[in-house]
Design a protein around this motif. Structure first.
Motif, PDB file in Angstrom:
ATOM      1  N   SER A  59       6.551  61.612  56.291  1.00  0.00           N
ATOM      2  CA  SER A  59       7.332  60.376  56.359  1.00  0.00           C
ATOM      3  C   SER A  59       8.435  60.541  57.396  1.00  0.00           C
ATOM      4  CB  SER A  59       7.950  60.074  54.995  1.00  0.00           C
ATOM      5  OG  SER A  59       8.963  61.014  54.692  1.00  0.00           O
ATOM      6  N   LYS A  60       9.015  59.436  57.847  1.00  0.00           N
ATOM      7  CA  LYS A  60      10.098  59.488  58.834  1.00  0.00           C
ATOM      8  C   LYS A  60      11.260  60.323  58.310  1.00  0.00           C
ATOM      9  CE  LYS A  60      13.275  56.948  61.714  1.00  0.00           C
ATOM     10  NZ  LYS A  60      13.657  58.161  62.412  1.00  0.00           N
ATOM     11  N   GLU A  61      11.608  60.125  57.039  1.00  0.00           N
ATOM     12  CA  GLU A  61      12.742  60.846  56.453  1.00  0.00           C
ATOM     13  C   GLU A  61      12.473  62.358  56.404  1.00  0.00           C
ATOM     14  OE1 GLU A  61      11.273  58.153  54.949  1.00  0.00           O
ATOM     15  OE2 GLU A  61      12.840  56.698  55.487  1.00  0.00           O
ATOM     16  N   ASP A  62      11.266  62.727  55.961  1.00  0.00           N
ATOM     17  CA  ASP A  62      10.926  64.148  55.898  1.00  0.00           C
ATOM     18  C   ASP A  62      10.862  64.759  57.297  1.00  0.00           C
ATOM     19  OD1 ASP A  62      10.861  64.220  53.166  1.00  0.00           O
ATOM     20  OD2 ASP A  62       8.677  64.166  53.006  1.00  0.00           O
ATOM     21  N   ALA A  63      10.267  64.025  58.236  1.00  0.00           N
ATOM     22  CA  ALA A  63      10.147  64.528  59.605  1.00  0.00           C
ATOM     23  C   ALA A  63      11.522  64.759  60.217  1.00  0.00           C
ATOM     24  CB  ALA A  63       9.343  63.547  60.460  1.00  0.00           C
ATOM     25  N   GLU A  64      12.448  63.837  59.988  1.00  0.00           N
ATOM     26  CA  GLU A  64      13.795  63.977  60.531  1.00  0.00           C
ATOM     27  C   GLU A  64      14.512  65.162  59.883  1.00  0.00           C
ATOM     28  OE1 GLU A  64      17.803  61.321  61.385  1.00  0.00           O
ATOM     29  OE2 GLU A  64      16.268  60.537  60.035  1.00  0.00           O
ATOM     30  N   ARG A  65      14.370  65.299  58.578  1.00  0.00           N
ATOM     31  CA  ARG A  65      15.012  66.401  57.861  1.00  0.00           C
ATOM     32  C   ARG A  65      14.498  67.744  58.376  1.00  0.00           C
ATOM     33  NH1 ARG A  65      13.000  69.288  54.136  1.00  0.00           N
ATOM     34  NH2 ARG A  65      11.338  67.819  53.654  1.00  0.00           N
ATOM     35  N   ILE A  66      13.191  67.854  58.532  1.00  0.00           N
ATOM     36  CA  ILE A  66      12.587  69.097  59.026  1.00  0.00           C
ATOM     37  C   ILE A  66      13.043  69.386  60.448  1.00  0.00           C
ATOM     38  CG2 ILE A  66      10.386  70.139  59.714  1.00  0.00           C
ATOM     39  CD1 ILE A  66       9.170  68.622  57.250  1.00  0.00           C
ATOM     40  N   ALA A  67      13.091  68.347  61.281  1.00  0.00           N
ATOM     41  CA  ALA A  67      13.484  68.528  62.686  1.00  0.00           C
ATOM     42  C   ALA A  67      14.902  69.091  62.798  1.00  0.00           C
ATOM     43  CB  ALA A  67      13.375  67.202  63.435  1.00  0.00           C
ATOM     44  N   TRP A  68      15.851  68.492  62.077  1.00  0.00           N
ATOM     45  CA  TRP A  68      17.229  68.955  62.183  1.00  0.00           C
ATOM     46  C   TRP A  68      17.425  70.310  61.518  1.00  0.00           C
ATOM     47  CZ3 TRP A  68      20.097  67.520  65.900  1.00  0.00           C
ATOM     48  CH2 TRP A  68      19.933  66.263  66.452  1.00  0.00           C
ATOM     49  N   ALA A  69      16.684  70.571  60.453  1.00  0.00           N
ATOM     50  CA  ALA A  69      16.766  71.895  59.821  1.00  0.00           C
ATOM     51  C   ALA A  69      16.270  72.968  60.783  1.00  0.00           C
ATOM     52  CB  ALA A  69      15.955  71.915  58.528  1.00  0.00           C
ATOM     53  N   THR A  70      15.233  72.649  61.535  1.00  0.00           N
ATOM     54  CA  THR A  70      14.692  73.595  62.505  1.00  0.00           C
ATOM     55  C   THR A  70      15.683  73.848  63.632  1.00  0.00           C
ATOM     56  OG1 THR A  70      12.456  72.843  61.985  1.00  0.00           O
ATOM     57  CG2 THR A  70      12.750  74.069  64.048  1.00  0.00           C
ATOM     58  N   VAL A  71      16.290  72.789  64.153  1.00  0.00           N
ATOM     59  CA  VAL A  71      17.287  72.943  65.215  1.00  0.00           C
ATOM     60  C   VAL A  71      18.474  73.771  64.700  1.00  0.00           C
ATOM     61  CG1 VAL A  71      18.966  71.713  66.659  1.00  0.00           C
ATOM     62  CG2 VAL A  71      16.622  70.884  66.488  1.00  0.00           C
ATOM     63  N   ASN A  72      18.917  73.482  63.482  1.00  0.00           N
ATOM     64  CA  ASN A  72      20.031  74.239  62.917  1.00  0.00           C
ATOM     65  C   ASN A  72      19.688  75.710  62.759  1.00  0.00           C
ATOM     66  OD1 ASN A  72      21.796  72.093  62.711  1.00  0.00           O
ATOM     67  ND2 ASN A  72      21.117  71.550  60.654  1.00  0.00           N
ATOM     68  N   LYS A  73      18.490  75.994  62.316  1.00  0.00           N
ATOM     69  CA  LYS A  73      18.075  77.378  62.122  1.00  0.00           C
ATOM     70  C   LYS A  73      18.011  78.111  63.458  1.00  0.00           C
ATOM     71  CE  LYS A  73      14.645  80.283  59.938  1.00  0.00           C
ATOM     72  NZ  LYS A  73      13.412  80.341  59.159  1.00  0.00           N
ATOM     73  N   GLN A  74      17.509  77.442  64.481  1.00  0.00           N
ATOM     74  CA  GLN A  74      17.361  78.068  65.797  1.00  0.00           C
ATOM     75  C   GLN A  74      18.703  78.283  66.490  1.00  0.00           C
ATOM     76  OE1 GLN A  74      14.751  75.345  67.792  1.00  0.00           O
ATOM     77  NE2 GLN A  74      12.906  76.370  67.056  1.00  0.00           N
ATOM     78  N   ASP A  75      19.576  77.296  66.410  1.00  0.00           N
ATOM     79  CA  ASP A  75      20.790  77.303  67.228  1.00  0.00           C
ATOM     80  C   ASP A  75      22.094  77.399  66.446  1.00  0.00           C
ATOM     81  OD1 ASP A  75      19.176  77.017  69.475  1.00  0.00           O
ATOM     82  OD2 ASP A  75      19.279  74.838  69.408  1.00  0.00           O
ATOM     83  N   GLY A  76      22.033  77.469  65.156  1.00  0.00           N
ATOM     84  CA  GLY A  76      23.265  77.565  64.377  1.00  0.00           C
ATOM     85  C   GLY A  76      23.975  76.239  64.205  1.00  0.00           C
ATOM     86  N   GLY A  77      23.272  75.122  64.277  1.00  0.00           N
ATOM     87  CA  GLY A  77      23.874  73.818  64.041  1.00  0.00           C
ATOM     88  C   GLY A  77      24.439  73.187  65.288  1.00  0.00           C
ATOM     89  N   GLY A  78      25.366  72.266  65.094  1.00  0.00           N
ATOM     90  CA  GLY A  78      25.952  71.521  66.203  1.00  0.00           C
ATOM     91  C   GLY A  78      27.102  72.271  66.823  1.00  0.00           C
ATOM     92  N   ASN A  79      26.890  73.520  67.084  1.00  0.00           N
ATOM     93  CA  ASN A  79      27.930  74.397  67.583  1.00  0.00           C
ATOM     94  C   ASN A  79      27.826  74.501  69.103  1.00  0.00           C
ATOM     95  OD1 ASN A  79      29.689  76.429  68.110  1.00  0.00           O
ATOM     96  ND2 ASN A  79      28.835  77.880  66.665  1.00  0.00           N
ATOM     97  N   LYS A  80      28.805  73.983  69.815  1.00  0.00           N
ATOM     98  CA  LYS A  80      28.772  74.019  71.271  1.00  0.00           C
ATOM     99  C   LYS A  80      29.358  75.304  71.842  1.00  0.00           C
ATOM    100  CE  LYS A  80      28.901  69.094  72.187  1.00  0.00           C
ATOM    101  NZ  LYS A  80      29.589  68.022  72.874  1.00  0.00           N
ATOM    102  N   SER A  81      29.892  76.178  70.987  1.00  0.00           N
ATOM    103  CA  SER A  81      30.528  77.389  71.491  1.00  0.00           C
ATOM    104  C   SER A  81      29.515  78.402  72.005  1.00  0.00           C
ATOM    105  CB  SER A  81      31.383  78.034  70.400  1.00  0.00           C
ATOM    106  OG  SER A  81      30.569  78.531  69.362  1.00  0.00           O
TER     107      SER A  81
END
Length: 67
Positions: free
Chosen positions: A30-52
């Motif tokens: 579903s759109k909701e699940d796909a979005e949740r998985i996408a952001w969880a993956t980005v967070n896991k790879q890069d440590g979240g919305g951290n620009k430092s």
């Protein structure tokens, strides 16, 4: 920052999340699940919305004890 606010993410992270979300939708999620998985993956790879640039800690920072 309010929960769900994506303003601190880089453009690259946003593009990555969009690409992952599209892939997850193709897999039938579903759109909701796909979005949740996408952001969880980005967070896991890069440590979240951290620009430092700190991202994930290398394995060498972990303390391992062997006996």
């Amino acid at each position: 920052m309010p929960r769900g606010d994506k303003s601190s993410y880089t453009d690259k992270q946003k593009r990555q999340a969009q690409h992952i979300e599209q892939s997850e939708k193709k897999e039938g999620r579903s759109k909701e699940d796909a979005e949740r998985i996408a952001w969880a993956t980005v967070n896991k790879q890069d440590g979240g919305g951290n620009k430092s640039g700190s991202g994930r800690k290398p394995d060498s920072d972990k303390t391992h004890t062997r006996h």
